[in-house]
Design a protein around this motif. Structure first.
Motif, PDB file in Angstrom:
ATOM      1  N   ARG A  80       0.300 -56.391 -16.533  1.00  0.00           N
ATOM      2  CA  ARG A  80       1.489 -56.438 -17.378  1.00  0.00           C
ATOM      3  C   ARG A  80       2.748 -56.389 -16.539  1.00  0.00           C
ATOM      4  NH1 ARG A  80      -0.167 -52.248 -22.269  1.00  0.00           N
ATOM      5  NH2 ARG A  80      -2.175 -53.251 -22.662  1.00  0.00           N
ATOM      6  N   PHE A 112       4.904 -56.467 -21.258  1.00  0.00           N
ATOM      7  CA  PHE A 112       4.427 -57.798 -21.647  1.00  0.00           C
ATOM      8  C   PHE A 112       3.147 -58.119 -20.887  1.00  0.00           C
ATOM      9  CE2 PHE A 112       8.802 -57.991 -22.943  1.00  0.00           C
ATOM     10  CZ  PHE A 112       8.830 -58.856 -24.025  1.00  0.00           C
ATOM     11  N   TRP A 123       0.167 -63.155 -22.161  1.00  0.00           N
ATOM     12  CA  TRP A 123       1.228 -63.505 -23.116  1.00  0.00           C
ATOM     13  C   TRP A 123       2.339 -64.280 -22.413  1.00  0.00           C
ATOM     14  CZ3 TRP A 123       6.355 -63.207 -24.171  1.00  0.00           C
ATOM     15  CH2 TRP A 123       6.778 -63.286 -25.507  1.00  0.00           C
ATOM     16  N   LEU A 124       2.767 -63.765 -21.251  1.00  0.00           N
ATOM     17  CA  LEU A 124       3.884 -64.420 -20.552  1.00  0.00           C
ATOM     18  C   LEU A 124       3.502 -65.840 -20.144  1.00  0.00           C
ATOM     19  CD1 LEU A 124       5.075 -61.361 -18.443  1.00  0.00           C
ATOM     20  CD2 LEU A 124       6.452 -62.565 -20.175  1.00  0.00           C
ATOM     21  N   LEU A 168      13.188 -62.856 -25.052  1.00  0.00           N
ATOM     22  CA  LEU A 168      12.170 -61.814 -24.853  1.00  0.00           C
ATOM     23  C   LEU A 168      12.499 -60.558 -25.664  1.00  0.00           C
ATOM     24  CD1 LEU A 168      11.561 -62.008 -20.984  1.00  0.00           C
ATOM     25  CD2 LEU A 168       9.872 -62.512 -22.771  1.00  0.00           C
ATOM     26  N   ARG A 216       9.712 -58.504 -28.179  1.00  0.00           N
ATOM     27  CA  ARG A 216       8.989 -57.387 -27.558  1.00  0.00           C
ATOM     28  C   ARG A 216       7.727 -57.091 -28.364  1.00  0.00           C
ATOM     29  NH1 ARG A 216      13.587 -53.355 -28.275  1.00  0.00           N
ATOM     30  NH2 ARG A 216      14.381 -55.058 -29.570  1.00  0.00           N
ATOM     31  N   PRO A 217       6.604 -56.910 -27.690  1.00  0.00           N
ATOM     32  CA  PRO A 217       5.354 -56.658 -28.429  1.00  0.00           C
ATOM     33  C   PRO A 217       5.510 -55.490 -29.399  1.00  0.00           C
ATOM     34  CG  PRO A 217       4.863 -57.090 -26.138  1.00  0.00           C
ATOM     35  CD  PRO A 217       6.365 -57.023 -26.246  1.00  0.00           C
ATOM     36  N   ALA A 255       1.085 -54.558 -27.825  1.00  0.00           N
ATOM     37  CA  ALA A 255       0.578 -54.950 -26.505  1.00  0.00           C
ATOM     38  C   ALA A 255      -0.928 -54.722 -26.333  1.00  0.00           C
ATOM     39  CB  ALA A 255       1.377 -54.237 -25.410  1.00  0.00           C
TER      40      ALA A 255
END
Lengths: 391, 391
Positions: free
Chosen positions: A37, A50, A54-55, A110, A114-115, B313
């Protein structure tokens, strides 16, 4: 009397393949690699982790997102295990992956993503009709002439499930022209656009002069039409007032007053069916459909096209009792509103939430002519999102 | 060499407002009043209890059912507590209610509708693709020229989720003419009928020449199109073979091989979204939608229009792992079939069950042109019921 302010250093906005805005957010001030992450910190103190998968999946470069269609070209078929080189450039995030692929992320984009962060709502929340509810009205010229008028109409319809348009022209097909500003007409077995007036050899009760108890249209379809538009061209006959009820509000009243009746109507699928020489359209669904949290999602209520009630005998009496109870609630003064549509007025309503009907009219005393069509809710929501972009 | 048979005494068939047949059933031989119910016995020994509320609600006289629209006019708003006078007339049921209203019930119609009795299936059950599945083929002239051909096409499509039509004309809009035999074209933001070929400034990956991984169309709509028709007019370019997979069969394989991945894809709503200058159409739904019994109802799978993955996440990595696993299953030789569509062939498939894609083609080597449209499953089922009436 004037003050000179230092303008804040503008963080450059990076293209992320989005048409909605993501500029209004703070810059990034820290990036910390972690296990699988990246931890990011924004200048307002917000922080988030993150995952690398995902990124990589959300890279917006031209190889990963089609530059014209904006669709994702990248396929996330390989788990990302090696940390990228990460740095902040002008407050935005720059990554170089182990295979030298480079990704740039806008800090504001972003920040919005955010998650665990819920997206900013772009659509109005549903609001049940309270006592004394009066439908919102939008003038035809405002709807067609200004984004603000169109937004007001869309927002009232999504929020209240019903909205009136008024002072429109007495023009054939005006209902279709208005609908097509929003999306394509949703066709059914009654056509893409229908005329509501008494006619010989009707294949539907709406095409007679009798009173119509509250109902939703086409519950015999898997997906009944979402939104109905009814445009009044003539209404001189005696009677024929329109009646409406908020099915969600009535269902909540039923849940409170008779939880067992509510449960029965929500848990018991019944058959709806329309038959004529050319069609035999039927489906099985409960009167009240609930979501996973027990909230009412949809009401199907149409006494004309209830098909044979196929239930075990012990359930049958209880089901009829629950049906009667809901019928009475819907038709009670607390839940029902009525008004006569004037020529040049159009009512639009959410056919999965708001029930409609009309009082009988006497066709010998004058003419009554409405033109109607249906729209998909998806199209209304899309239109509102697009208008919000320009706001 | 001939034998004279005594014809059985024909029970008169009473009209019940139905277009489907209910003649093939035994006569009634006994009726017994009970508390709030009538017990009926047929000559084959079958017996059933019918609640009075049910019998009164299903009266098919002209006052209770509209003689032309066949819709229910009777409103079951008063509980029926007093037993009617009941008798059998020529093997059918005759009732006179306390208010002197008279109802006549056909014995066969009642036999088919005994409480707790499942209706005779009029639609084929879904059948997952087994190893070596080969699509059914129906010749264009049989489809357009005979009820049997049309039924064969409809039954294969509802059963297998896919069917081929062949030897059709190379005529512009033939796909629309075929579709309109079944029902109105379902319009979307890409129009009621679309052309699939490479074109400049595409707003969708289908309108390029790139390979298309397996996907379902328009999962970003609340209600994606049910049935897709793709009619091939030209296919000379190198490449461009069509690929298909039975999403339900692949989902069952996932459930067996990796129950946790199956659970994640079924329980985790994600966002799908399409944006262009005029539209911003999005919805939130899981990849796999299940019914109340856990059966797969619908697959939504389209990597291009997956929107930002908004999950906490800790869920993100597990979700990507499950997605990859399902992707690989779908694209594995066990689940995928491929063939080149020939000009004059049309493939029809259930877009909520069967995923489709194509291999890349080289537009410099020839032309590839498909025309497509969508139909509602309701219309296919209706058409099959109507054809079954005439069989």
């Amino acid at each position: 009397m004037t003050a000179i302010e230092t303008p804040p250093t503008a963080r450059p906005r990076l293209p992320m393949g989005e048409l909605a805005d993501h500029a209004d957010a703070p810059a990034l001030v820290e990036v910390h690699p972690g296990t699988g992450r990246l931890a990011l910190v924004w200048e307002d103190g917000a922080r988030a982790h993150f995952p690398l998968d995902w990124l990589r999946d959300h890279c917006a470069c031209e190889a990963c997102r089609h530059p014209v269609t904006r669709e994702r070209l990248h396929r996330p078929l390989t788990p990302v295990t090696r940390l990228p080189e990460a740095s902040l450039v002008d407050g935005n995030l720059a990554l170089t992956w182990a295979d030298d692929h480079r990704s740039r992320f806008d800090a504001g984009w972003l920040y919005q993503r955010r998650p665990g962060q819920a997206p900013a709502p772009t659509l109005p929340a549903r609001r049940p009709w309270a006592a004394g509810y009066v439908p919102c009205r939008v003038v035809h010229a405002d709807f067609t002439g200004s984004a603000a008028g169109e937004r007001a109409w869309l927002e009232a319809l999504l929020r209240d499930g019903l909205v009136l348009l008024e002072d429109g022209p007495l023009a054939d097909e005006e209902v279709s022209r208005l609908a097509e500003r929003i999306g394509p007409l949703r066709p059914t077995n009654f056509g893409a656009r229908f005329d509501v007036r008494s006619k010989p050899n009707p294949n539907n009760a709406a095409y007679t002069a009798i009173g119509l108890a509250l109902h939703t249209d086409l519950p015999n379809w898997r997906q009944p039409p979402d939104i109905q538009l009814l445009y009044c061209l003539e209404n001189d006959a005696e009677g024929g007032e329109s009646i409406f009820a908020d099915g969600f509000a009535a269902a909540e009243a039923l849940r409170e007053q008779d939880p067992e009746a509510f449960r029965l109507l929500a848990e018991t699928p019944i058959d709806f069916r329309f038959q004529d020489e050319e069609q035999d359209i039927g489906t099985r669904a409960p009167i009240l459909s609930l979501d996973a949290d027990g909230e009412v999602l949809e009401v199907r209520f149409n006494n004309w096209i209830r098909d044979t009630l196929r239930l075990p005998a012990p359930l049958i009496e209880a089901w009829y009792a629950a049906y009667r109870r809901f019928w009475r609630l819907l038709h009670s003064p607390e839940h029902q509103i009525d008004f006569a549509l004037a020529p040049g007025q159009m009512v639009a309503f959410d056919n999965r939430r708001v029930l409609h009907g009309r009082r009988a009219f006497d066709p010998s005393t004058g003419r009554r002519h409405l033109q109607g069509t249906y729209l998909d809710l998806d199209m209304l929501e899309s239109r509102l999102r697009v208008l919000a972009r320009r706001a």
